[in-house]
Structures are given as C-alpha cells and as structure tokens.
Scaffold this motif. Sequence first.
Motif, PDB file in Angstrom:
ATOM      1  N   ALA A  68      35.690  31.949  32.324  1.00 24.92           N
ATOM      2  CA  ALA A  68      36.634  32.297  33.405  1.00 24.92           C
ATOM      3  C   ALA A  68      35.948  32.202  34.762  1.00 24.92           C
ATOM      4  O   ALA A  68      36.534  31.721  35.741  1.00 24.92           O
ATOM      5  CB  ALA A  68      37.193  33.699  33.184  1.00 24.92           C
ATOM      6  N   VAL A  69      34.700  32.648  34.816  1.00 22.42           N
ATOM      7  CA  VAL A  69      33.963  32.621  36.081  1.00 22.42           C
ATOM      8  C   VAL A  69      33.615  31.182  36.478  1.00 22.42           C
ATOM      9  O   VAL A  69      33.808  30.772  37.630  1.00 22.42           O
ATOM     10  CB  VAL A  69      32.699  33.503  35.948  1.00 22.42           C
ATOM     11  CG1 VAL A  69      31.620  33.070  36.909  1.00 22.42           C
ATOM     12  CG2 VAL A  69      33.065  34.960  36.195  1.00 22.42           C
ATOM     13  N   LEU A  70      33.145  30.397  35.510  1.00 24.01           N
ATOM     14  CA  LEU A  70      32.771  29.002  35.826  1.00 24.01           C
ATOM     15  C   LEU A  70      33.982  28.210  36.309  1.00 24.01           C
ATOM     16  O   LEU A  70      33.875  27.337  37.171  1.00 24.01           O
ATOM     17  CB  LEU A  70      32.147  28.330  34.592  1.00 24.01           C
ATOM     18  CG  LEU A  70      30.758  28.848  34.204  1.00 24.01           C
ATOM     19  CD1 LEU A  70      30.298  28.198  32.900  1.00 24.01           C
ATOM     20  CD2 LEU A  70      29.725  28.599  35.305  1.00 24.01           C
ATOM     21  N   ASP A  71      35.139  28.563  35.758  1.00 22.56           N
ATOM     22  CA  ASP A  71      36.391  27.893  36.127  1.00 22.56           C
ATOM     23  C   ASP A  71      36.748  28.049  37.600  1.00 22.56           C
ATOM     24  O   ASP A  71      37.549  27.285  38.127  1.00 22.56           O
ATOM     25  CB  ASP A  71      37.521  28.549  35.318  1.00 22.56           C
ATOM     26  CG  ASP A  71      38.132  27.573  34.373  1.00 22.56           C
ATOM     27  OD1 ASP A  71      37.465  26.578  34.073  1.00 22.56           O
ATOM     28  OD2 ASP A  71      39.291  27.816  33.968  1.00 22.56           O
ATOM     29  N   THR A  72      36.187  29.082  38.236  1.00 18.08           N
ATOM     30  CA  THR A  72      36.550  29.336  39.635  1.00 18.08           C
ATOM     31  C   THR A  72      35.787  28.399  40.586  1.00 18.08           C
ATOM     32  O   THR A  72      36.037  28.418  41.784  1.00 18.08           O
ATOM     33  CB  THR A  72      36.293  30.813  40.043  1.00 18.08           C
ATOM     34  OG1 THR A  72      34.876  31.068  39.939  1.00 18.08           O
ATOM     35  CG2 THR A  72      37.042  31.785  39.163  1.00 18.08           C
ATOM     36  N   TYR A  73      34.825  27.615  40.045  1.00 17.61           N
ATOM     37  CA  TYR A  73      34.084  26.663  40.895  1.00 17.61           C
ATOM     38  C   TYR A  73      34.635  25.261  40.644  1.00 17.61           C
ATOM     39  O   TYR A  73      34.610  24.793  39.492  1.00 17.61           O
ATOM     40  CB  TYR A  73      32.584  26.701  40.571  1.00 17.61           C
ATOM     41  CG  TYR A  73      31.944  28.033  40.914  1.00 17.61           C
ATOM     42  CD1 TYR A  73      31.413  28.255  42.180  1.00 17.61           C
ATOM     43  CD2 TYR A  73      31.904  29.059  39.984  1.00 17.61           C
ATOM     44  CE1 TYR A  73      30.841  29.483  42.508  1.00 17.61           C
ATOM     45  CE2 TYR A  73      31.330  30.286  40.296  1.00 17.61           C
ATOM     46  CZ  TYR A  73      30.800  30.484  41.558  1.00 17.61           C
ATOM     47  OH  TYR A  73      30.240  31.691  41.875  1.00 17.61           O
ATOM     48  N   GLU A 118      32.696  41.758  49.529  1.00 16.80           N
ATOM     49  CA  GLU A 118      34.073  42.107  49.141  1.00 16.80           C
ATOM     50  C   GLU A 118      34.716  40.949  48.383  1.00 16.80           C
ATOM     51  O   GLU A 118      35.361  41.143  47.350  1.00 16.80           O
ATOM     52  CB  GLU A 118      34.935  42.433  50.379  1.00 16.80           C
ATOM     53  CG  GLU A 118      34.664  43.781  51.028  1.00 16.80           C
ATOM     54  CD  GLU A 118      33.408  43.775  51.900  1.00 16.80           C
ATOM     55  OE1 GLU A 118      32.783  42.700  52.086  1.00 16.80           O
ATOM     56  OE2 GLU A 118      33.033  44.865  52.376  1.00 16.80           O
ATOM     57  N   GLU A 119      34.512  39.726  48.900  1.00 19.01           N
ATOM     58  CA  GLU A 119      35.084  38.544  48.233  1.00 19.01           C
ATOM     59  C   GLU A 119      34.440  38.332  46.855  1.00 19.01           C
ATOM     60  O   GLU A 119      35.107  37.941  45.899  1.00 19.01           O
ATOM     61  CB  GLU A 119      34.876  37.298  49.105  1.00 19.01           C
ATOM     62  CG  GLU A 119      35.788  37.263  50.317  1.00 19.01           C
ATOM     63  CD  GLU A 119      35.363  36.222  51.352  1.00 19.01           C
ATOM     64  OE1 GLU A 119      36.192  35.884  52.191  1.00 19.01           O
ATOM     65  OE2 GLU A 119      34.202  35.766  51.328  1.00 19.01           O
ATOM     66  N   LEU A 120      33.153  38.623  46.782  1.00 17.04           N
ATOM     67  CA  LEU A 120      32.444  38.503  45.504  1.00 17.04           C
ATOM     68  C   LEU A 120      33.056  39.471  44.479  1.00 17.04           C
ATOM     69  O   LEU A 120      33.301  39.116  43.321  1.00 17.04           O
ATOM     70  CB  LEU A 120      30.966  38.831  45.738  1.00 17.04           C
ATOM     71  CG  LEU A 120      29.989  38.529  44.624  1.00 17.04           C
ATOM     72  CD1 LEU A 120      29.920  37.034  44.358  1.00 17.04           C
ATOM     73  CD2 LEU A 120      28.594  39.044  45.009  1.00 17.04           C
ATOM     74  N   GLY A 121      33.299  40.706  44.938  1.00 16.69           N
ATOM     75  CA  GLY A 121      33.918  41.715  44.067  1.00 16.69           C
ATOM     76  C   GLY A 121      35.281  41.258  43.574  1.00 16.69           C
ATOM     77  O   GLY A 121      35.610  41.385  42.399  1.00 16.69           O
ATOM     78  N   GLU A 122      36.072  40.686  44.475  1.00 18.25           N
ATOM     79  CA  GLU A 122      37.415  40.194  44.090  1.00 18.25           C
ATOM     80  C   GLU A 122      37.304  39.088  43.055  1.00 18.25           C
ATOM     81  O   GLU A 122      38.053  39.059  42.082  1.00 18.25           O
ATOM     82  CB  GLU A 122      38.136  39.623  45.311  1.00 18.25           C
ATOM     83  CG  GLU A 122      38.961  40.647  46.051  1.00 18.25           C
ATOM     84  CD  GLU A 122      39.474  40.081  47.367  1.00 18.25           C
ATOM     85  OE1 GLU A 122      39.947  38.928  47.387  1.00 18.25           O
ATOM     86  OE2 GLU A 122      39.373  40.792  48.375  1.00 18.25           O
ATOM     87  N   ALA A 123      36.347  38.180  43.277  1.00 17.99           N
ATOM     88  CA  ALA A 123      36.188  37.046  42.344  1.00 17.99           C
ATOM     89  C   ALA A 123      35.798  37.557  40.956  1.00 17.99           C
ATOM     90  O   ALA A 123      36.161  36.959  39.938  1.00 17.99           O
ATOM     91  CB  ALA A 123      35.137  36.076  42.877  1.00 17.99           C
ATOM     92  N   ALA A 124      35.060  38.669  40.898  1.00 17.46           N
ATOM     93  CA  ALA A 124      34.587  39.190  39.607  1.00 17.46           C
ATOM     94  C   ALA A 124      35.709  39.837  38.794  1.00 17.46           C
ATOM     95  O   ALA A 124      35.509  40.193  37.633  1.00 17.46           O
ATOM     96  CB  ALA A 124      33.452  40.180  39.830  1.00 17.46           C
ATOM     97  N   LEU A 125      36.893  39.983  39.405  1.00 17.04           N
ATOM     98  CA  LEU A 125      38.020  40.531  38.641  1.00 17.04           C
ATOM     99  C   LEU A 125      38.369  39.601  37.465  1.00 17.04           C
ATOM    100  O   LEU A 125      38.759  40.062  36.400  1.00 17.04           O
ATOM    101  CB  LEU A 125      39.235  40.735  39.561  1.00 17.04           C
ATOM    102  CG  LEU A 125      40.353  41.585  38.975  1.00 17.04           C
ATOM    103  CD1 LEU A 125      39.896  43.015  38.695  1.00 17.04           C
ATOM    104  CD2 LEU A 125      41.553  41.613  39.910  1.00 17.04           C
ATOM    105  N   ALA A 126      38.185  38.278  37.669  1.00 21.56           N
ATOM    106  CA  ALA A 126      38.474  37.311  36.587  1.00 21.56           C
ATOM    107  C   ALA A 126      37.610  37.626  35.365  1.00 21.56           C
ATOM    108  O   ALA A 126      38.046  37.512  34.219  1.00 21.56           O
ATOM    109  CB  ALA A 126      38.190  35.892  37.073  1.00 21.56           C
TER     110      ALA A 126
END
Length: 298
Positions: A68-73, A118-126
């Motif tokens: 899920a995280v890799l998919d965000t790049y 803050e943006e990093l925290g939001e991205a980690a919701l995935a």
Amino acid sequence: MGFGRGKVILLGEHSVVHGYPAIAVGIERGVHAQAAPGNRDLLRLDPWALEIEPDPEADEPLARAFAAVLDTYAERPPLEVDARVELPAGAGLGCSAAIGVAVLDAIDGALGRSRSREELGEAALAWEEVFHGNPSGIDNTMSAVGGVAWFRRGEPLRALDANKPLHLVVGFSGVSSSTKEMVSSVRRQLEQDENRVRQTFDGIETLVRNAKLAIEAGDLIALGQLLDLNHTLLSSLMLCTTKLDAMCQAARAAGALGAKMTGAGGGGCMFALAPKREEAERLREVLGDDAFVAEVSA
Ligand code: MEV
C-alpha cells in the motif's frame, strides 16, 4: 534515516475512533529505517529477522501494508528498506504506525522527496488501514509529529503547551493484543447498548477536556486523578485486564499521581504519571524489567 516515534495516549483512546477528542504524546522510542535502490522491493525488520515482499493479496498484513505504501509513489526504482523496531508490537505504543512512518520517511529520503511531518503522518494512514480497518489516525499522526497534542479525527493536530514536563513510566503487561479486535469489541458494544457506551464516551470527553486544562496549567495532581478516572471508564468497556489493573494499582501505591492503560487495551501497556524525575526511576523498578521512563515536554 527515516524515523517514526512511538506514542502514548494520555486520555481518550477508543472514543477517539468515534469522533471524540484525545490527548497523546510522542515518545523518543520508535522505529528507524533506511531505504536504498536495490534489485527488488524488500522490507527487512530488525530485531524480528523478518523479510517482507510487498503483496496486496498476502495474508501477512506487513506485506499488504508495504504494498500500500509503495503504491503511493508513482515512479521509483525497486527499493530495499531496513527498519529497526524499538517498540513492543501489539502493546498500545503505536508500533505499526511507527513502522509505516519510518518506512515512508526513509523512502522519501532515498527518492529525494520532501514533505512536512504532517503530510508524512497522513500518508502513513494507508499503512495503518491495513492493520485495523477503522483507525482514527491518532497513531500515524502522533508518530510523525510528536509533542503533546490534542487530536480529533479529521481535524489537524493541535499542539498543547504543557506547563511542566511530564514524567511517564510505561509498563508492559507482557501480553500483546490486536487493536483491530479491541476496536471491533467497542463497536459491537456501541451497536448493542448505544446509550451506555455514548454516556461512557461523553464521560471520557469531559476527562479529556479537563486534562487539557490541567496540562496547560501544570496541575499534575489533577491530571493524575483524570488518568485514574479514564482507566475506570475504559474498564467499564471491558478493555482492561487483571494484569493492567494490578500494575496501575502497584504504581499508585508506589507514589504515582495516576495510572491507566494506554492504547487498545486487552493487554499491552499501561503508564503511570510520576510526580518528579527521580520518582519515575523508582516507579520503573515497580513496573518490571520492560518498563521505561518517557520524559515529555511541550
Ligand atoms: C490505538 O492506539 C488507539 C485506538 O483508539 C484506535 C485508534 O484510535 O485508531 C484504540
């Protein structure tokens, strides 16, 4: 080097899932990670000696979360990520969120991408959504941002101005639990007995609001009493174990200003509020070999 810190929820866990406020602190223990281009995507987790390949269909949640995280790049080379975990898993200290934040932070570093904490925290919701279906977002946000903060689902984190440092002593009951199961258990209680559970949530919200005032005023005695009351309300939702209760009692008897379970419950950790730094060390001995002191300032 990427970093995701652990967190201690001072008050308001579980009700926070349902839109009520909570107060949490970031701690210095967490997860460090490093990423570099490699031959294939791989996540190594130390000290568990785990090697995880991303797979959105896997039974292993870490493989799904990594995918899920890799998919965000959008565009990237294959990445090897090495993470060192300093937190107990399933213990209420936000271990899974801290891994997610550290992994994202490390990948950002390797790809030369910069974004705010803050943006990093939001991205980690995935990442968090893989581990429990309905995260409030408090764990990933606190893991990225830290400090002493007021959190309400869907709103930006609000830093609190703690008038005095907080000397917390965190103890582990020795039993891990599943946040997903504990959150589901509260949701079932809410469906079956909405009045009772809403009243409990309202009571917790009052404690959270008063705790904000106590933290800002530096009134540690009031804060300790509010922690004890929050522990009792969480017990009424069947989230505390005999061991957690006994550890809280032992800490209070040894001079803690207050003590409560923290995180999902059903096992995991509790913490005690010590009146002073020196007394925190003494409480640490009472709370067993795994206990540690977390110093928190504004
Ligand atoms: C888990 O650390 C905290 C809970 O309130 C769940 C959540 O907020 O997502 C139990």
